[in-house]
Write a protein that holds these residues in place. Structure first.
Motif, PDB file in Angstrom:
ATOM      1  N   GLY A   1       0.793  -1.223   0.000  1.00 54.94           N
ATOM      2  CA  GLY A   1       0.000   0.000   0.000  1.00 54.94           C
ATOM      3  C   GLY A   1       0.823   1.270   0.000  1.00 54.94           C
ATOM      4  O   GLY A   1       0.275   2.361  -0.193  1.00 54.94           O
ATOM      5  N   GLY A   2       2.118   1.135   0.192  1.00 55.47           N
ATOM      6  CA  GLY A   2       2.996   2.300   0.244  1.00 55.47           C
ATOM      7  C   GLY A   2       3.430   2.767  -1.140  1.00 55.47           C
ATOM      8  O   GLY A   2       2.988   2.247  -2.170  1.00 55.47           O
ATOM      9  N   SER A   3       4.310   3.769  -1.132  1.00 53.60           N
ATOM     10  CA  SER A   3       4.777   4.391  -2.373  1.00 53.60           C
ATOM     11  C   SER A   3       6.294   4.504  -2.372  1.00 53.60           C
ATOM     12  O   SER A   3       6.928   4.599  -1.318  1.00 53.60           O
ATOM     13  N   LEU A   4       6.838   4.507  -3.579  1.00 55.73           N
ATOM     14  CA  LEU A   4       8.255   4.784  -3.808  1.00 55.73           C
ATOM     15  C   LEU A   4       8.377   5.533  -5.125  1.00 55.73           C
ATOM     16  O   LEU A   4       7.527   5.363  -6.018  1.00 55.73           O
ATOM     17  N   ARG A   5       9.430   6.338  -5.233  1.00 56.95           N
ATOM     18  CA  ARG A   5       9.737   6.964  -6.512  1.00 56.95           C
ATOM     19  C   ARG A   5      11.141   6.567  -6.921  1.00 56.95           C
ATOM     20  O   ARG A   5      12.113   6.852  -6.218  1.00 56.95           O
ATOM     21  N   LEU A   6      11.228   5.920  -8.067  1.00 52.53           N
ATOM     22  CA  LEU A   6      12.523   5.553  -8.627  1.00 52.53           C
ATOM     23  C   LEU A   6      12.992   6.655  -9.577  1.00 52.53           C
ATOM     24  O   LEU A   6      12.178   7.291 -10.250  1.00 52.53           O
ATOM     25  N   SER A   7      14.311   6.835  -9.608  1.00 52.23           N
ATOM     26  CA  SER A   7      14.927   7.785 -10.535  1.00 52.23           C
ATOM     27  C   SER A   7      15.967   7.063 -11.376  1.00 52.23           C
ATOM     28  O   SER A   7      16.585   6.099 -10.917  1.00 52.23           O
ATOM     29  N   CYS A   8      16.152   7.537 -12.582  1.00 48.79           N
ATOM     30  CA  CYS A   8      17.190   7.011 -13.467  1.00 48.79           C
ATOM     31  C   CYS A   8      17.872   8.204 -14.115  1.00 48.79           C
ATOM     32  O   CYS A   8      17.262   8.910 -14.920  1.00 48.79           O
ATOM     33  N   ALA A   9      19.123   8.419 -13.731  1.00 50.25           N
ATOM     34  CA  ALA A   9      19.905   9.529 -14.271  1.00 50.25           C
ATOM     35  C   ALA A   9      20.775   9.026 -15.414  1.00 50.25           C
ATOM     36  O   ALA A   9      21.474   8.015 -15.278  1.00 50.25           O
TER      37      ALA A   9
ATOM     38  N   MET B   1       5.130   7.134 -15.041  1.00 49.92           N
ATOM     39  CA  MET B   1       6.485   7.419 -15.527  1.00 49.92           C
ATOM     40  C   MET B   1       6.548   8.822 -16.099  1.00 49.92           C
ATOM     41  O   MET B   1       5.609   9.262 -16.781  1.00 49.92           O
ATOM     42  N   SER B   2       7.654   9.510 -15.820  1.00 52.65           N
ATOM     43  CA  SER B   2       7.834  10.864 -16.339  1.00 52.65           C
ATOM     44  C   SER B   2       9.301  11.066 -16.683  1.00 52.65           C
ATOM     45  O   SER B   2      10.158  10.270 -16.304  1.00 52.65           O
ATOM     46  N   ARG B   3       9.562  12.136 -17.402  1.00 54.26           N
ATOM     47  CA  ARG B   3      10.945  12.458 -17.757  1.00 54.26           C
ATOM     48  C   ARG B   3      11.178  13.957 -17.616  1.00 54.26           C
ATOM     49  O   ARG B   3      10.264  14.764 -17.846  1.00 54.26           O
ATOM     50  N   ASP B   4      12.409  14.293 -17.252  1.00 55.55           N
ATOM     51  CA  ASP B   4      12.851  15.690 -17.162  1.00 55.55           C
ATOM     52  C   ASP B   4      14.080  15.790 -18.051  1.00 55.55           C
ATOM     53  O   ASP B   4      15.186  15.431 -17.636  1.00 55.55           O
ATOM     54  N   ASN B   5      13.878  16.271 -19.265  1.00 55.68           N
ATOM     55  CA  ASN B   5      14.988  16.319 -20.217  1.00 55.68           C
ATOM     56  C   ASN B   5      16.073  17.308 -19.795  1.00 55.68           C
ATOM     57  O   ASN B   5      17.244  17.133 -20.156  1.00 55.68           O
ATOM     58  N   ALA B   6      15.716  18.302 -19.021  1.00 55.54           N
ATOM     59  CA  ALA B   6      16.717  19.270 -18.549  1.00 55.54           C
ATOM     60  C   ALA B   6      17.681  18.620 -17.554  1.00 55.54           C
ATOM     61  O   ALA B   6      18.830  19.051 -17.421  1.00 55.54           O
ATOM     62  N   LYS B   7      17.198  17.580 -16.871  1.00 54.16           N
ATOM     63  CA  LYS B   7      18.027  16.881 -15.885  1.00 54.16           C
ATOM     64  C   LYS B   7      18.505  15.526 -16.381  1.00 54.16           C
ATOM     65  O   LYS B   7      19.143  14.782 -15.632  1.00 54.16           O
ATOM     66  N   ASN B   8      18.163  15.175 -17.628  1.00 56.77           N
ATOM     67  CA  ASN B   8      18.531  13.856 -18.162  1.00 56.77           C
ATOM     68  C   ASN B   8      18.078  12.738 -17.227  1.00 56.77           C
ATOM     69  O   ASN B   8      18.828  11.778 -16.965  1.00 56.77           O
ATOM     70  N   THR B   9      16.868  12.832 -16.741  1.00 56.51           N
ATOM     71  CA  THR B   9      16.385  11.899 -15.730  1.00 56.51           C
ATOM     72  C   THR B   9      14.955  11.456 -16.039  1.00 56.51           C
ATOM     73  O   THR B   9      14.143  12.258 -16.520  1.00 56.51           O
TER      74      THR B   9
END
Length: 116
Positions: A15-23, A69-77
């Motif tokens: 039931g919990g949440s996590l946010r994964l990042s990929c740089a 899923m999302s992307r931030d092109n300014a951060k390459n992430t």
């Protein structure tokens, strides 16, 4: 050449949440189709979510409505927001960057464990 580094995995209760990042390092990040895959113990690697250069997304049926899923092109992430986690979401999560057969890169993965 692109190098991918995942982060954000860990232990979370059902039931919990996590946010994964990929740089991502390297150039031309915005043109890459980015994907999150996962591999549970004893199972094959499966595609979880994809985000294209125009930021449109696709999701596996098993995570639809729970993962974003999302992307931030300014951060390459790229990110994977995972909500309402279930024990069956337990896996190593891998980030992938794809442009062509010769431009197909993988990170080393981050472990997500959903358990009480």
């Amino acid at each position: 050449q692109v190098q991918l580094v995942e982060s954000g995995g860990g232990l979370v209760q059902p039931g919990g949440s996590l946010r994964l990042s990929c740089a991502a390092s390297g150039s031309n990040f915005p043109i890459y189709t980015m994907g999150w895959y996962r591999q549970a113990p004893g199972k094959q690697r499966e595609l979880v979510a994809t985000i294209f250069g125009d930021s449109s997304t696709n999701y596996a049926a098993s995570v639809m409505g729970r993962f974003t899923m999302s992307r931030d092109n300014a951060k390459n992430t790229v990110y994977l927001q995972m909500n309402t986690l279930r024990p069956e979401d337990t896996a190593v999560y891998y980030c992938n960057a794809f442009w062509s057969r010769s431009s197909d890169y993988w990170g080393k993965g981050t472990l997500v464990t959903v358990s009480s």
